[in-house]
Design an enzyme around this catalytic site. Structure first.
Site, PDB file in Angstrom:
ATOM      1  N   SER A  25       0.243  -9.885  -0.429  1.00 54.68           N
ATOM      2  CA  SER A  25       0.084  -8.435  -0.369  1.00 54.68           C
ATOM      3  C   SER A  25       0.394  -7.810   0.983  1.00 54.68           C
ATOM      4  CB  SER A  25      -1.347  -8.059  -0.777  1.00 54.68           C
ATOM      5  OG  SER A  25      -2.296  -8.681   0.073  1.00 54.68           O
ATOM      6  N   LYS A  27       0.794  -1.220   0.000  1.00 55.14           N
ATOM      7  CA  LYS A  27       0.000   0.000   0.000  1.00 55.14           C
ATOM      8  C   LYS A  27       0.833   1.280   0.000  1.00 55.14           C
ATOM      9  CE  LYS A  27      -4.488  -1.043   0.217  1.00 55.14           C
ATOM     10  NZ  LYS A  27      -5.525  -0.400  -0.622  1.00 55.14           N
TER      11      LYS A  27
END
Length: 521
Positions: free
Chosen positions: A322, A65
């Site tokens: 992720s 992110k």
């Protein structure tokens, strides 16, 4: 909606190239690094397919992110920086914004749902320091976003969207550039975890522009499948509620821009359940000795589902890992559910006659299967109700074991896919029983090896009734069980020689105050 978003929504041919140019120009490496693309040899051997893991969990904030957050914030002009930024996030985007704020000297207010793991809340404070204020609001990202919108209207800060922004999508798209550069050979498919769709949109747009033959497949938690439902419906839908196990992708509505891009470029969407996610977490740990968060293992869970459905094919499969912002307290739940998610554990409720020889017939039906859990408390003078978990090799093994129980005239209820049983009932078997007369309570330890528990059951004295039994495999070298045995007072002199004949370390818990309070009639 800004001009780029409108172009993409309208399907403008120029938008495709524009986004690829933005991805190539994205300024992410001032805070991020090119993450490794690693082989997963153990899982690959099991699947008969080369599996590669894109290790975004190794970024400074332990997720991808920060790429999009920094790329958005570094492009702010002086006036915008002076106003500060505001963001809404379930945790990982918040950490990216916090790190970018500290790096760029920009004040940031970050709204997080109250359900965000404490690990992520603490990390935001650590990365942002004095530049960041945290506000907790709502139960999901969408709730936090609504609260952030109110604060933005009141204070005029710049909103840094976690997914529905061209600069954020471009930053996330750099993950795809790295994959294609790191593995120029044949790639069959890339699996991408999906919440609001920023990572999927960026990866799909990049791959389809440069290597259109590669499949791009999004993966969502079955209880947070806003993108899959939206693509099925042909329009964005709003979920009434979202599951919170995979909190990093718990989004009630996907973005307008991400939806348009995914509709144009994504080949397929897959949904996976909690057990499959837990199994994927374990797979990643076994190959890397790293523990991803639930959302971080989504892509691999989808990859495994894809291979199970389509079989092995030509070219490697890539799963984007992720994030790794896992609350330590969740590990117990993950370990417990991973066996079921991998179809390696079957869970049954088995009813046997409350009579001599029933336990031996039950053990004979088990054969050499390893028992993962065994719960029993006497409650019926005619029938014994057992809760048992058993290691299996496949779903076929589960069905064969159920058939073996039925061949002994035992009633069998398969609870392997039953959420109530797995979450609650397995922990609630017990209580006081008026039938548990003359009960002695003992803890035993025995070497944790195949057949050890079955051997223990087979050695119990046939004249003494087992009135309570609890065992759960915890992955330790020694198994620990709790047993209630009904021994009439005039036979107590025979009990000590019986214990010595078993040869297992044991502790008499018959006078334990908690036993007397909760279990003894």
């Amino acid at each position: 909606m800004n001009a780029v978003a409108q172009q993409l929504t309208d399907g403008d041919a120029m938008a495709h190239g524009d986004l690829l140019a933005q991805i190539r120009a994205a300024r992410v490496y001032e805070v991020a690094h090119e993450s490794a693309l690693e082989t997963a040899p153990l899982l690959g051997a099991r699947l008969g397919q080369r599996v590669l893991l894109k290790r975004e969990d190794q970024q400074p904030v332990f997720s991808f992110k920060l790429r999009g957050a920094y790329n958005r914030m570094v492009q702010l002009d002086a006036a915008q920086r002076a106003r500060g930024v505001i963001a809404a996030s379930a945790g990982n985007h918040a950490q990216g914004v916090a790190l970018a704020a500290a790096k760029l000297g920009i004040r940031a207010t970050i709204v997080m749902p109250v359900t965000a793991p404490q690990l992520k809340v603490d990390a935001v404070r650590r990365f942002g320091g004095a530049m960041v204020d945290i506000v907790l609001a709502g139960d999901s990202y969408s709730d936090a976003q609504a609260a952030a919108a109110q604060l933005q209207a009141a204070h005029g800060a710049v909103f840094v969207h976690p997914f529905d922004d061209p600069a954020v999508i471009a930053g996330q798209g750099t993950v795809a550039l790295e994959i294609l550069r790191q593995h120029p050979g044949p790639l069959q498919a890339v699996f991408v975890p999906v919440g609001g769709g920023g990572l999927l949109a960026g990866v799909a747009a990049c791959i389809k522009a440069l290597r259109p033959e590669i499949l791009v497949i999004g993966v969502q938690a079955a209880d947070s499948d806003a993108m899959a439902r939206s693509l099925d419906a042909g329009e964005r839908v709003v979920l009434d509620e979202v599951g919170l196990f995979a909190d990093g992708t718990a989004v009630k509505q996907v973005g307008a821009l991400t939806f348009a891009l995914c509709r144009q470029h994504v080949d397929a969407m897959l949904r996976v359940d909690t057990d499959a996610i837990c199994a994927a977490i374990r797979d990643i740990y076994q190959d890397t000795r790293s523990v991803p968060e639930p959302s971080g293992a989504l892509a691999l869970a989808g990859l495994k589902q894809y291979v199970a459905t389509h079989g092995a094919g030509d070219g490697a499969l890539v799963a984007i890992v992720s994030g790794a912002n896992m609350n330590f307290d969740r590990l117990r739940f993950v370990a417990e559910r991973a066996e079921v998610g991998e179809q390696r554990e079957a869970v049954f409720a088995v009813t046997i006659p409350e009579e001599r020889g029933s336990f031996r017939r039950f053990c004979a039906a088990l054969g050499r299967h390893a028992i993962t859990e065994f719960n029993y408390r006497i409650g019926d003078a005619r029938h014994a109700h057992l809760f048992v978990g058993v290691q299996i090799a496949s779903r076929d093994g589960r069905e064969a074991l159920a058939a073996a129980f039925r061949a002994q005239q035992f009633d069998v209820l398969d609870l392997t896919d039953d959420e109530l049983a797995k979450l609650h009932l397995r922990h609630m078997i017990g209580g006081r029983s008026p039938l548990a007369q003359d009960e002695l309570l003992y803890r035993f330890e025995f070497p944790e090896r195949p057949g050890a528990l079955t051997c223990f059951l087979g050695q119990l004295h046939p004249d003494w009734n087992v009135s309570l039994f609890h065992y759960r495999n915890h992955g330790a070298d020694h198994g620990r069980i709790l047993v209630g045995i009904q021994v009439p007072p005039h036979e107590r002199a025979l009990f000590q020689p019986f214990l010595e004949s078993l040869g297992y370390p044991h502790v008499d818990e018959s006078r334990h105050p908690a036993y007397r309070l909760l279990l003894q009639h």
